[in-house]
Design a protein around this motif. Structure first.
Motif, mmCIF file in Angstrom:
data_model
loop_
_atom_site.group_PDB
_atom_site.id
_atom_site.type_symbol
_atom_site.label_atom_id
_atom_site.label_comp_id
_atom_site.label_asym_id
_atom_site.label_seq_id
_atom_site.Cartn_x
_atom_site.Cartn_y
_atom_site.Cartn_z
ATOM 1 N N GLY A 23 0.893 -0.988 0.320
ATOM 2 C CA GLY A 23 0.069 -0.093 0.203
ATOM 3 C C GLY A 23 0.613 1.340 -0.260
ATOM 4 N N VAL A 24 2.158 1.577 0.849
ATOM 5 C CA VAL A 24 2.581 2.522 1.322
ATOM 6 C C VAL A 24 3.873 2.467 -0.735
ATOM 7 N N TYR A 25 3.850 1.804 -1.036
ATOM 8 C CA TYR A 25 3.831 1.922 -2.106
ATOM 9 C C TYR A 25 3.584 2.037 -3.740
ATOM 10 N N THR A 26 2.310 1.194 -4.070
ATOM 11 C CA THR A 26 1.364 2.784 -4.709
ATOM 12 C C THR A 26 1.329 3.625 -4.627
ATOM 13 N N ALA A 27 0.899 3.698 -2.467
ATOM 14 C CA ALA A 27 1.294 5.420 -2.200
ATOM 15 C C ALA A 27 1.510 6.704 -2.739
ATOM 16 N N ALA A 28 2.730 5.874 -2.946
ATOM 17 C CA ALA A 28 3.938 6.494 -3.232
ATOM 18 C C ALA A 28 4.221 6.958 -4.569
ATOM 19 N N VAL A 173 18.666 9.679 2.978
ATOM 20 C CA VAL A 173 18.011 9.298 1.180
ATOM 21 C C VAL A 173 17.015 9.649 0.849
ATOM 22 N N THR A 174 17.078 9.757 -0.812
ATOM 23 C CA THR A 174 16.119 10.321 -1.358
ATOM 24 C C THR A 174 14.815 8.922 -1.516
ATOM 25 N N PHE A 175 13.631 9.801 -0.279
ATOM 26 C CA PHE A 175 12.682 8.908 -0.038
ATOM 27 C C PHE A 175 11.749 8.400 -1.027
ATOM 28 N N GLY A 176 11.987 7.750 -2.061
ATOM 29 C CA GLY A 176 11.100 7.213 -3.051
ATOM 30 C C GLY A 176 10.348 6.289 -2.818
ATOM 31 N N PRO A 177 9.579 5.861 -3.944
ATOM 32 C CA PRO A 177 8.924 4.478 -3.300
ATOM 33 C C PRO A 177 9.392 2.920 -3.199
ATOM 34 N N ALA A 182 10.917 0.255 1.703
ATOM 35 C CA ALA A 182 12.425 -0.546 2.593
ATOM 36 C C ALA A 182 12.374 -0.298 4.270
ATOM 37 N N TYR A 183 11.802 1.000 4.087
ATOM 38 C CA TYR A 183 11.732 1.943 5.410
ATOM 39 C C TYR A 183 10.263 0.449 5.983
#
Length: 280
Positions: A23-28, A173-177, A182-183
């Motif tokens: 879900g986090v990846y999808t939103a990002a 770091v750049t907070f990309g998807p 990973a976070y």
């Protein structure tokens, strides 16, 4: 407890965490926006099949959400039918009750994509994850937990927290998807390890053991609360102040884990010298 139920509880907890990361990846990635105007359908053939990579991410997230929802529901029903531990049944029931509201919030994240809704969606998911993670901890710790097992769970949390600190949103770091995924994967793993430690911390014998157990429970519980708060706050748009708060929170959680680990080690040494079971 029945082996099948034990495995289902564990799989439910793991799959719920994976779903949150998806879900986090999808939103990002903004993938939900590909289906915003046609929800509950999406783009592609008949509105049911992904037409491109973005719609595939959203489609796959929905598929995993559906599987996870039915799995949690089925596990809850089975737990009540088989008369599982009361704590396990209540934790699973609490998670199941929240599923309909989570579905509604999921729809709103696709249709509106507002930060307040995204935050509510993740917060509800965190409560659901807490329920199934606690159920799993109680299930796998029902036969008694040794000091060594608690020490291993604290060691896991202690190793993950520095990585979590390095991945602080928009700090180092750049907070990309991919980094966001990973976070939250590491954060949820840390949170689950701390929850397990907190519920496994039960006195084995003697006043000293009881005192050490209560201290470990408080320390692990406080660290778990800090970690899940960091994960929830991480869904907000970051400014300088929140970056510092996140860094400070990660350091505080690491300190709490270190003290808890030391307390468990001392308890194990004390129990071993007295021949108390559970120190191995």
């Amino acid at each position: 407890m029945d082996t099948r139920l034990r495995r289902l509880v564990g799989i439910s907890a793991a799959l719920t965490g994976i779903l949150m990361v998806l879900g986090v990846y999808t939103a990002a990635a903004g993938a939900g926006l590909t289906c915003a105007g046609r929800w509950p359908l999406c783009d592609g053939f008949l509105g049911l099949f992904p037409a491109n990579w973005s719609s595939f991410i959203e489609w796959f997230h929905r598929l995993v959400a559906m599987i996870t929802g039915f799995l949690v529901l089925g596990t809850t029903i089975l737990a009540w039918r088989e008369g599982a531990d009361r704590r396990v049944r209540l934790a699973l029931a609490g998670a199941t009750i929240l599923l309909p509201s989570q579905i509604i919030l999921g729809a709103l994240t696709v249709k509106t994509y507002q930060w307040a809704i995204l935050l509510a969606h993740f917060s509800t998911a965190s409560i659901i994850f807490t329920g199934v993670a606690l159920a799993a901890a109680w299930t796998y710790g029902s036969a008694g937990v040794s000091y060594d097992r608690m020490r291993k769970s604290l060691t896991t949390a202690g190793l993950l927290l520095p990585v979590l600190l390095a991945l602080t949103p928009h700090a180092f770091v750049t907070f990309g998807p991919p980094v966001q995924a990973a976070y939250y994967l590491l954060g949820l793993g840390t949170y689950a390890a701390l929850l397990a430690t907190a519920v496994w911390s039960s006195p084995t014998a003697g006043t000293d053991a009881a005192r050490a157990s209560r201290r470990v429970r408080r320390l692990a519980g406080a660290a778990a609360l800090v970690v899940v708060s960091l994960l929830v706050v991480g869904r907000l748009v970051y400014g300088g102040t929140l970056q510092y708060v996140s860094i400070a929170g990660s350091l505080a959680a690491l300190g709490l884990v270190a003290v808890a680990w030391y307390t468990v080690r001392r308890g194990a040494d004390s129990a071993g010298s007295r021949g108390v079971p559970g120190s191995d």
